[in-house]
Design a protein around this motif. Structure first.
Motif, PDB file in Angstrom:
ATOM      1  N   LEU A 133       0.856  -1.185   0.000  1.00  0.00           N
ATOM      2  CA  LEU A 133       0.000   0.000   0.000  1.00  0.00           C
ATOM      3  C   LEU A 133       0.891   1.234   0.000  1.00  0.00           C
ATOM      4  N   LEU A 134       0.624   2.185  -0.877  1.00  0.00           N
ATOM      5  CA  LEU A 134       1.406   3.416  -0.972  1.00  0.00           C
ATOM      6  C   LEU A 134       0.616   4.559  -0.352  1.00  0.00           C
ATOM      7  N   VAL A 135       1.240   5.276   0.592  1.00  0.00           N
ATOM      8  CA  VAL A 135       0.561   6.398   1.253  1.00  0.00           C
ATOM      9  C   VAL A 135       1.474   7.609   1.193  1.00  0.00           C
ATOM     10  N   ASP A 136       1.142   8.556   0.333  1.00  0.00           N
ATOM     11  CA  ASP A 136       1.970   9.750   0.140  1.00  0.00           C
ATOM     12  C   ASP A 136       1.095  10.841  -0.449  1.00  0.00           C
TER      13      ASP A 136
ATOM     14  N   LEU B 296       1.329  13.195  -5.573  1.00  0.00           N
ATOM     15  CA  LEU B 296       0.881  12.310  -6.645  1.00  0.00           C
ATOM     16  C   LEU B 296       2.055  11.768  -7.450  1.00  0.00           C
ATOM     17  N   LEU B 297       3.025  12.627  -7.740  1.00  0.00           N
ATOM     18  CA  LEU B 297       4.173  12.202  -8.533  1.00  0.00           C
ATOM     19  C   LEU B 297       4.935  11.083  -7.823  1.00  0.00           C
ATOM     20  N   MET B 298       5.096  11.205  -6.521  1.00  0.00           N
ATOM     21  CA  MET B 298       5.802  10.179  -5.765  1.00  0.00           C
ATOM     22  C   MET B 298       5.004   8.877  -5.752  1.00  0.00           C
TER      23      MET B 298
ATOM     24  N   LEU C 156       6.411   5.468  -7.457  1.00  0.00           N
ATOM     25  CA  LEU C 156       6.584   4.230  -6.695  1.00  0.00           C
ATOM     26  C   LEU C 156       5.768   3.099  -7.303  1.00  0.00           C
ATOM     27  N   ARG C 157       4.539   3.439  -7.739  1.00  0.00           N
ATOM     28  CA  ARG C 157       3.691   2.412  -8.350  1.00  0.00           C
ATOM     29  C   ARG C 157       4.368   1.810  -9.582  1.00  0.00           C
ATOM     30  N   LYS C 158       4.882   2.672 -10.460  1.00  0.00           N
ATOM     31  CA  LYS C 158       5.526   2.179 -11.686  1.00  0.00           C
ATOM     32  C   LYS C 158       6.786   1.385 -11.364  1.00  0.00           C
ATOM     33  N   LEU C 159       7.520   1.832 -10.340  1.00  0.00           N
ATOM     34  CA  LEU C 159       8.740   1.127  -9.946  1.00  0.00           C
ATOM     35  C   LEU C 159       8.421  -0.275  -9.438  1.00  0.00           C
ATOM     36  N   LEU C 160       7.410  -0.372  -8.595  1.00  0.00           N
ATOM     37  CA  LEU C 160       7.109  -1.653  -7.952  1.00  0.00           C
ATOM     38  C   LEU C 160       6.355  -2.607  -8.869  1.00  0.00           C
ATOM     39  N   GLU C 161       5.555  -2.068  -9.772  1.00  0.00           N
ATOM     40  CA  GLU C 161       4.752  -2.935 -10.643  1.00  0.00           C
ATOM     41  C   GLU C 161       5.603  -3.765 -11.597  1.00  0.00           C
TER      42      GLU C 161
ATOM     43  N   GLY D 116       6.997 -10.530  -8.040  1.00  0.00           N
ATOM     44  CA  GLY D 116       6.724 -10.863  -6.649  1.00  0.00           C
ATOM     45  C   GLY D 116       6.147  -9.730  -5.838  1.00  0.00           C
ATOM     46  N   ILE D 117       5.938  -8.547  -6.454  1.00  0.00           N
ATOM     47  CA  ILE D 117       5.363  -7.409  -5.739  1.00  0.00           C
ATOM     48  C   ILE D 117       4.134  -6.900  -6.487  1.00  0.00           C
TER      49      ILE D 117
END
Length: 218
Positions: A5-8, A11-13, A17-22, A26-27
């Motif tokens: 879950l991303l909480v920030d 919006l850019l962050m 993070l979403r694009k990095l982790l997707e 395994g994540i």
């Protein structure tokens, strides 16, 4: 599969993070929220198969900051491992977050592979601390007196001083302490100085660690 879950509030962050982790095998990103209030609401609505294992949480956010969210997660959603991911390496935030129950404290300049590794470790129940946070904790622990007072000895602090020490341990600033206790900022500073003198501590960081170790005493 580790769900995150991303909480920030930026919006850019969040999207970065979403694009990095997707793209990481395994994540899976379980969802994103722009503050603590939205994060708690999202958790209440997520189906079990999408429930996150780890929450990456910024410190400064509107409505509910990161330290407050960590405390709420530990109380209401104990299966979610909260990891603070922020640009701030301030002692109040570090010790306030850890005191609230954060599984880790990382800075946003962390390398992507290190972030992925930290997520995996947090999901396994390990504590993850970025370099600056780890250094602060180690330094604070090394600086504590070697022989703390025994349980049968009288408390070295007055009730008000102990209350101030506990607030320092929760990450409260001097101004926050003054406001909460309805005293002046100068009086709050004097209480902190008195705590340091009586306990033989060097600074607020050591006092925060002392307060965490003596939580529940009075």
């Amino acid at each position: 599969m580790i769900r995150v879950l991303l909480v920030d509030d930026q919006l850019l962050m969040r999207e970065g993070l979403r694009k990095l982790l997707e793209i990481e095998p395994g994540i899976e990103v379980a969802g994103a929220a722009d503050d603590g209030v939205e994060a708690l609401d999202l958790l209440d609505r997520l189906p079990p198969e999408h429930y996150p294992h780890v929450a990456l949480i910024d410190v400064r956010m509107p409505r509910m900051n990161g330290v407050e969210l960590v405390a709420r997660l530990r109380e209401e959603h104990p299966d979610v491992a909260p990891v603070m991911l922020t640009t701030f390496d301030d002692d109040d935030f570090i010790f306030g977050g850890l005191r609230a129950g954060a599984q880790g404290y990382l800075l946003k300049d962390i390398a992507p592979d290190q972030l992925v590794d930290a997520i995996g470790r947090a999901a396994r129940g390990e504590t993850v601390l970025g370099g600056p946070a780890a250094e602060r904790v180690v330094a604070a622990l090394r600086g504590l007196p070697d022989e703390p007072a025994r349980d049968d000895e009288p408390a070295p602090l007055s009730d008000r001083e102990f209350e101030v020490a506990q607030l320092v341990g929760e990450g409260a600033s001097t101004r926050d302490i003054a406001r909460k206790l309805h005293i002046t900022t100068g009086t709050a500073k004097n209480h902190i100085s008195s705590c340091l003198r009586k306990l033989g501590l060097r600074d607020r960081t050591q006092l925060a660690v002392w307060a965490v170790q003596h939580t529940g005493e009075a």
